[in-house]
Structure formats: C-alpha cells, structure tokens
Write an enzyme that holds these catalytic residues in place. Structure first.
Site, PDB file in Angstrom:
ATOM      1  CB  CYS A 157      -0.939   0.000   1.204  1.00 46.73           C
ATOM      2  SG  CYS A 157      -1.875  -1.534   1.362  1.00 46.73           S
ATOM      3  CG  HIS A 297      -1.940   4.586   5.184  1.00 48.62           C
ATOM      4  ND1 HIS A 297      -1.874   4.513   3.808  1.00 48.62           N
ATOM      5  CD2 HIS A 297      -2.100   3.299   5.617  1.00 48.62           C
ATOM      6  CE1 HIS A 297      -1.971   3.246   3.426  1.00 48.62           C
ATOM      7  NE2 HIS A 297      -2.117   2.495   4.505  1.00 48.62           N
ATOM      8  CG  HIS A 336      -6.665   0.612   1.558  1.00 50.70           C
ATOM      9  ND1 HIS A 336      -5.662   0.998   0.695  1.00 50.70           N
ATOM     10  CD2 HIS A 336      -6.031   0.209   2.689  1.00 50.70           C
ATOM     11  CE1 HIS A 336      -4.494   0.832   1.273  1.00 50.70           C
ATOM     12  NE2 HIS A 336      -4.686   0.353   2.493  1.00 50.70           N
TER      13      HIS A 336
END
Length: 405
Positions: A157, A297, A336
């Site tokens: 990620c 994040h 996400h």
C-alpha cells in the site's frame, strides 16, 4: 547543485471522478460510491463506475492483457501526458516509475479448475501479462513512447507513494529531467476481497455502506476495498519554467523505511513510520510546525489508525510544536486503493486544494485522539505545506513533503 522538482501534469481515475472539476463537485456534494459487494454478503466496496479504457486509448489490441489496475494506470498516464502539454520528443526521454500490486482477479482467467488443470479454451495466449508486475509500465511506455530510466515498485500500500518518491530523487539528483510516476490498482474482485477477508482486514459490521469507512473513529473495524489510479508528470523546476509549464505543486522531501516487525501489522509504536515522515521533513527543510495539512494513511483499521494517531501526536502535536496542522483521510471518501492509494489520494487533494477545498474525514464522530486536529467538515485551506503518508503490508512506510504553488 540539486534540482528542485515540481509536478506539471496529473491524471487521476477515482470513484469521485476523473477530472479535477468532477472530483471537486463530488466532494462538495458529499457523494461517495460505497456499495455492497457482490458475492460477499455484509462487505462493502468502492468501485470506479463506467470506466472503459477505450475512452482513453481508442482501439488498442493489447488492452486484453491489462488487469484492471494496469488499465487505470495507463488511462491516468495518458491524461497526465495531455495535461502536462509535453512535446513528443520530451516524452521519449522521460523516466517511468509505477507502483503496482498483485492481480488477485484469478477467477476471471481460471474460472473452472479441475484436478489441477488450469488451461481452458478461453484462456488468452499471453494470459501471464495480467499477472506480471511490470505490465502497466510496459503498456504506458508503448503508448506514450517513453524510453527513459524506469522502475516498477511493489511495496504494497506504499507502492505508488514510493514510486513518486523515487522519481523525485532521480530528478533531484540529475539522473533524468522528466518522469511519470504514480500507480494503479484494484482489489474489487472475488480473489482480492477473499484475500483481505481471510486476513480480517475488511469492514464487516454491515450497516449502511456510506458508514463503513471511518478512519480514526472509535467504531472503525476495517477498510473498504477501493480502486483507481493516478499518474503525475514530474520535472525539474528549471525545465518546467523554461517551457512555461503550469506548476501544480513542488515535491520537497521523501522518506521511506521498513518496520521489520510482522508480515501484516504495523509496528505498534510506529517508530519507523515516524522516521519516514521525519526524513521527508528533513529533506524538505521543513519543521513540523510549518506543515499545514496532513493526508493521513487512515485505513479505518484498528491497528493502523492507532499507530498513526500516536505518530502524529509525537511529531506534530507535542509540547515542542507551536502550531497544529489539519489532518484528513481520503480513504473515508474512496476506500483503500491498495498500491495506488497514495497517488490517488494526492490526485484528489491537488484537485480540491486548487480551489482551497479540504475534504473532511467522513464518519468521524468519536476520534481516537483528542489531540489531533482532524478535519470534521469540508473546510477552506490557506496553507501550502503538506505531508502525505502511506503505510503498507510488510512494514512498508513512506511519506512525501509537498508545497502547493
């Protein structure tokens, strides 16, 4: 003498829209694309609707070899090239740095396996291209005729943020003058959702889809799988000014570390994630009190948000700092996007901040920290200095320090 590095082009494919205008309008209206996942009862996804690569490429025979994430990356790169107004001969010398994730859409190619037999009449001759990590970069280079230094980054990620950071360093240190950087990814498939379901990383409380992604909220319990892609044109400030390019932002610093902790969970104290953020600040010659906006994040998982909140408190809200930056979490709007998350979030921020909009952290009713100045309603920004944070499976940490123009 080191080069200053600026962003002069952007292409962004997201669930909020594919142009700065559409993204701003969607955010202003508070609309999101969260919806129940097909075949996964109780789970939520955030898809990019009505996407067709042909809109960007025209008829192109290699389209069938691109996984959905690679298609997003190619479309975004085409948009970025057009937005930058670079000449064809300038594109030829550009570098290419792409963040990617694994293609988990296994059932699309292997829908009936019996006794270990994989082959079927519908399987494309070059099916492996959908699963090779550098296919997105190969497609972008072919379509835009890019021949410069390149790298494919697969740091989970954190990948697209690190791809941007690596491109920044190559230009700063004089190895290239122009580079395309960013990434594309999609985990909205049976394989992708199954992987994260088994890892117990997804929101599974049911309820209204719009309430599922809630970074830093006490009721958070997992992330919503999203998808998208964003690519940026980076170039030296001298080169950009010489061709009178429109400058969106300057990349001033970059930091990257690894936790060396577990294969999935972040280090509970976030000490190495903190080092990545501090490294970006140091390279940018910025003090914590000079940062006005942080794009966290913010996954909406218990462990990440707890770690990240503690990190933010230590760096930006300690007794030594004299100002408090605002903190937003774009995943509350788009879910996400995995390997593409940092790039897509930066693309959305550049679109909204162009009109001084700061998207709030959706669904944040009971913050996990009372010290952090979370953005709880869409607000107006008058600041220029930004930190973007990305943390991924395997303990991958990265951060960018940027300055708006």
């Amino acid at each position: 003498m080191k080069n200053r590095v600026v962003i002069t082009g952007c292409g962004c494919i997201s669930s909020l829209g594919n142009t700065p205008e559409s993204i701003r309008d969607t955010v202003s209206m508070g609309e999101v694309a969260f919806a129940p996942a097909q075949d996964f009862e109780g789970y939520i996804v955030c898809p990019v609707s009505s996407f067709d690569l042909t809109t960007y490429t025209g008829r192109w025979k290699n389209k069938k070899y691109l996984a959905r994430g690679a298609q997003f990356a190619l479309a975004a790169a085409i948009m970025a090239a057009k937005n930058s107004e670079l000449a064809p001969e300038q594109l030829e010398q550009a570098g290419l740095f792409i963040g990617v994730g694994p293609n988990f859409d296994i059932s699309a190619d292997f829908h009936s396996m019996q006794n270990g037999e994989l082959d079927n009449p519908d399987l494309a001759a070059l099916w492996m291209l959908k699963y090779l990590p550098n296919t997105a970069a190969s497609a972008i280079s072919q379509f835009l005729h890019i021949h410069g230094e390149n790298s494919t980054v697969g740091t989970a990620c954190s990948a697209s943020t690190q791809a941007i950071g690596e491109a920044f360093r190559k230009i700063k240190d004089g190895y290239t003058t122009i580079a395309f950087a960013g990434g594309g990814d999609s985990r909205i498939s049976q394989g992708g959702l199954l992987a994260y379901k088994k890892a117990q990383a997804l929101w599974s409380k049911g309820g209204h889809p719009y309430a599922a992604s809630r970074p830093f909220d006490a009721a958070r319990s997992g992330f919503v799988a999203g998808e998208g892609g964003a690519i940026f044109v980076l170039e030296s400030l001298e080169h950009a000014q010489a061709r009178d390019a429109h400058i969106l932002a300057e990349i001033c610093g970059y930091g990257a570390t690894m936790d060396a902790h577990t294969m999935t969970a972040p280090h509970p104290e976030g000490m190495y994630a903190e080092k990545a953020v501090r490294a970006a600040l140091t390279e940018a010659n910025m003090h914590p009190e000079e940062i006005e906006l942080i794009a966290a994040h913010g996954t909406s998982t218990l462990l990440n948000d707890q770690m990240e909140a503690a990190l933010l408190e230590r760096i930006f809200y300690s007794d030594e700092t004299i100002s408090s930056p605002k903190v937003t979490a774009i995943k509350s709007w788009i879910g996400h996007c995995s390997a593409a998350s940092g790039a897509v979030e930066l693309g959305i921020l550049l679109a909204t901040l162009e009109q001084k909009q700061v998207p709030h952290v959706r669904n944040l009713t009971t913050p996990c920290s009372s010290n952090i100045e979370f953005v709880t309603e869409n607000s107006i920004s008058s600041g220029t200095n930004i930190i973007l944070e990305s943390f991924g499976f395997g303990g991958q940490n990265s951060a960018l320090a940027l300055r708006l123009w």
